[in-house]
Scaffold this motif. Structure first.
Motif, PDB file in Angstrom:
ATOM      1  N   ILE A 156       0.937  -1.533   0.307  1.00 14.23           N
ATOM      2  CA  ILE A 156      -0.007   0.168  -0.269  1.00 14.23           C
ATOM      3  C   ILE A 156       1.001   0.894  -0.007  1.00 14.23           C
ATOM      4  CG2 ILE A 156      -2.093   1.542   1.114  1.00 14.23           C
ATOM      5  CD1 ILE A 156      -2.326  -1.557   2.374  1.00 14.23           C
ATOM      6  N   GLU A 157       2.220   1.150   0.893  1.00 10.46           N
ATOM      7  CA  GLU A 157       3.132   2.461   0.798  1.00 10.46           C
ATOM      8  C   GLU A 157       3.417   2.371  -0.759  1.00 10.46           C
ATOM      9  OE1 GLU A 157       5.882   1.746   3.448  1.00 10.46           O
ATOM     10  OE2 GLU A 157       4.242   2.145   5.689  1.00 10.46           O
ATOM     11  N   ILE A 159       1.817   1.785  -3.387  1.00  9.61           N
ATOM     12  CA  ILE A 159       0.873   2.262  -4.713  1.00  9.61           C
ATOM     13  C   ILE A 159       0.591   4.135  -3.578  1.00  9.61           C
ATOM     14  CG2 ILE A 159      -1.457   2.243  -4.960  1.00  9.61           C
ATOM     15  CD1 ILE A 159      -1.311  -0.896  -4.584  1.00  9.61           C
ATOM     16  N   VAL A 160       0.849   4.324  -2.722  1.00  7.24           N
ATOM     17  CA  VAL A 160       0.468   5.542  -2.138  1.00  7.24           C
ATOM     18  C   VAL A 160       2.004   6.853  -2.835  1.00  7.24           C
ATOM     19  CG1 VAL A 160       0.359   7.552  -0.311  1.00  7.24           C
ATOM     20  CG2 VAL A 160      -1.159   5.045  -0.688  1.00  7.24           C
ATOM     21  N   ALA A 163       1.765   6.688  -6.561  1.00  2.89           N
ATOM     22  CA  ALA A 163       0.265   8.169  -7.020  1.00  2.89           C
ATOM     23  C   ALA A 163       1.018   8.927  -6.947  1.00  2.89           C
ATOM     24  CB  ALA A 163      -0.609   7.446  -6.354  1.00  2.89           C
ATOM     25  N   PHE A 183      -5.954   9.616  -7.981  1.00  7.79           N
ATOM     26  CA  PHE A 183      -5.109   9.587  -6.375  1.00  7.79           C
ATOM     27  C   PHE A 183      -6.312   8.928  -5.012  1.00  7.79           C
ATOM     28  CE2 PHE A 183      -4.365  10.178  -2.087  1.00  7.79           C
ATOM     29  CZ  PHE A 183      -2.910  10.145  -2.219  1.00  7.79           C
ATOM     30  N   ARG A 186      -7.780   5.564  -7.564  1.00  7.15           N
ATOM     31  CA  ARG A 186      -6.634   4.710  -7.661  1.00  7.15           C
ATOM     32  C   ARG A 186      -5.810   4.219  -7.256  1.00  7.15           C
ATOM     33  NH1 ARG A 186      -0.468   7.291 -10.553  1.00  7.15           N
ATOM     34  NH2 ARG A 186       0.535   5.225  -9.631  1.00  7.15           N
ATOM     35  N   ILE A 187      -5.460   5.101  -5.270  1.00  4.63           N
ATOM     36  CA  ILE A 187      -4.926   4.088  -4.749  1.00  4.63           C
ATOM     37  C   ILE A 187      -6.254   2.034  -4.225  1.00  4.63           C
ATOM     38  CG2 ILE A 187      -4.220   3.892  -2.275  1.00  4.63           C
ATOM     39  CD1 ILE A 187      -3.323   7.260  -2.535  1.00  4.63           C
ATOM     40  N   GLN A 190      -6.147  -0.749  -7.194  1.00  2.00           N
ATOM     41  CA  GLN A 190      -5.005  -0.723  -7.147  1.00  2.00           C
ATOM     42  C   GLN A 190      -4.953  -1.833  -5.538  1.00  2.00           C
ATOM     43  OE1 GLN A 190      -1.237   1.409  -8.397  1.00  2.00           O
ATOM     44  NE2 GLN A 190      -2.342   1.838 -10.195  1.00  2.00           N
ATOM     45  N   VAL A 191      -4.859  -1.109  -4.491  1.00  3.85           N
ATOM     46  CA  VAL A 191      -4.557  -2.269  -3.037  1.00  3.85           C
ATOM     47  C   VAL A 191      -5.587  -3.026  -3.375  1.00  3.85           C
ATOM     48  CG1 VAL A 191      -5.298  -1.939  -0.773  1.00  3.85           C
ATOM     49  CG2 VAL A 191      -4.022  -0.100  -2.075  1.00  3.85           C
TER      50      VAL A 191
END
Length: 402
Positions: A156-157, A159-160, A163, A183, A186-187, A190-191
């Motif tokens: 997750i980190e 991915i952020v 972004a 943002f 998207r986040i 994707q998660v």
């Protein structure tokens, strides 16, 4: 949503309080014509996108803690707009989310609009109770383990961070950044894609269909198409994972569902997956987007968050209180005739009940300046109340929520 009980004939658009007449179960008299222009029922205002939940909530608050309204398809329901009453009903045993308590719904003798039917029909962990709730929830618990959550943290980190880096490139290229697709959307997409092991291409289709389930302007046909699309895509996901089980959430849910003492049917499994994916995407998208808007439009509060004087958790809770991702999630039902002693509100067995989180979160009897975004002041203003009173939006803050 339409208010259908206004015995005093007050104009709901002017902010004039209407004294709601309360009747014992089974004794409520028929609606009488009212003198307000346009007659009854009143059409609630606040249909402007982005403002409707708050305006609707404030209008409903003028009709008492639990006004009677008409929902899509002509369904009459009690809408709970008072925070304390909402807390008692969700924490107590007099109200259930199971549509088994809705007379005529399961056997089809009650005609219900497609929008409400799509929310009330699924037998998932959200709408079940007792042993059935435990059976349906078990695969989700088996899949969403602390180990899997820990493993997802670095993902997750990453991915952020990716972004955020791309936002700079988008700004340089066009001069304008739309934070929703770039943002906020998207986040979580994707998660959940990584968590469930779903091909990225499938999430775009799913996201569009899931959005349709939350479209309050959608008609029955549109809602039915969205639901069918979601279930079809989930079916493809399950079939693919059954052929090749992996180390992902869908595979874990399949294993748990098949190994249970009372295995879940394919229909039950799809219902649980839909609950997980919608909760992890659509509501999260709006929570992120709304928080960004609140912080960008309140520079003083943003400065406190950046400096660490106000935690990001408090900033998010205040954002959820003021503008929850979903104004309400239908429906609940009275499991017996009962009266709420503190408010004097009477509910009849089988009566549909809608907890209006957007209204309860801005209850003026609970919050000072309820329409103001101020995470720094909100906890201090609530020190005399329990921690659960700080916000109405996140369900975990409501003990025993069903």
């Amino acid at each position: 949503m339409t208010v259908i009980e206004n015995p005093e004939g007050a104009d709901t658009t002017s902010g004039t309080p209407a004294a709601l007449r309360i009747h014992r179960p089974g004794t409520r008299p028929p609606m009488q014509p009212c003198a307000a222009e346009g007659g009854c029922p009143f059409q609630l205002k606040g249909s402007v996108p982005g403002r409707s939940n708050g305006v609707e909530g404030r209008t409903l608050q003028h009709h008492g803690p639990a006004p009677l309204v008409e929902l899509p398809g002509g369904v009459q329901a009690r809408v709970i707009v008072a925070y304390d009453l909402a807390l008692r009903l969700t924490a107590g045993r007099d109200v259930s989310r199971s549509a088994d308590h809705w007379p005529g719904f399961r056997d089809g003798s009650l005609a219900v609009d497609g929008v409400l039917r799509q929310w009330a029909s699924p037998r998932n962990a959200l709408n079940a109770e007792g042993e059935e709730h435990a059976r349906l929830r078990a695969p989700i618990q088996a899949g969403l383990t602390p180990r899997r959550v820990r493993e997802m943290t670095p993902v997750i980190e990453a991915i952020v961070e990716e972004a955020l880096e791309d936002l700079e490139a988008i700004a340089e290229a066009s001069g304008v950044v739309d934070l929703v697709p770039a943002f906020a959307l998207r986040i979580p997409q994707q998660v959940i894609t990584r968590l469930m092991g779903v091909p990225s291409a499938l999430m775009g289709q799913f996201g569009q269909a899931a959005t349709g389930l939350f479209d309050t302007s959608a008609g029955p046909a549109d809602m039915q198409r969205s639901m069918e699309t979601v279930l079809e895509l989930l079916g493809e996901m399950v079939a693919a994972r059954r052929a090749h089980l992996g180390d992902d959430l869908v595979s874990d849910l399949i294993r748990a569902a098949e190994q249970a003492a009372n295995p879940l049917s394919d229909e039950d499994l799809l219902a649980q997956l839909m609950l997980v994916v919608i909760a992890a995407t659509e509501t999260t998208v709006h929570a992120i987007g709304t928080l960004i808007v609140h912080l960008l439009t309140h520079p003083a509060q943003r400065a406190l968050v950046v400096s660490g004087e106000v935690s990001l958790d408090d900033a998010l809770e205040e954002s959820l209180r003021l503008q929850p991702p979903a104004a309400s999630v239908p429906l609940r039902f009275a499991v017996r005739d009962f009266e709420d002693a503190e408010s004097g509100q009477v509910f009849r067995k089988g009566e549909p009940i809608l907890i209006h989180a957007a209204a309860a979160g801005t209850d003026p009897d609970v919050h000072t300046a309820p329409g103001v975004y101020n995470p720094a002041a909100r906890p201090a203003a609530s020190t005399s109340r329990s921690d659960t009173d700080r916000t109405c939006a996140p369900a975990p803050r409501w003990p025993g929520a069903k």
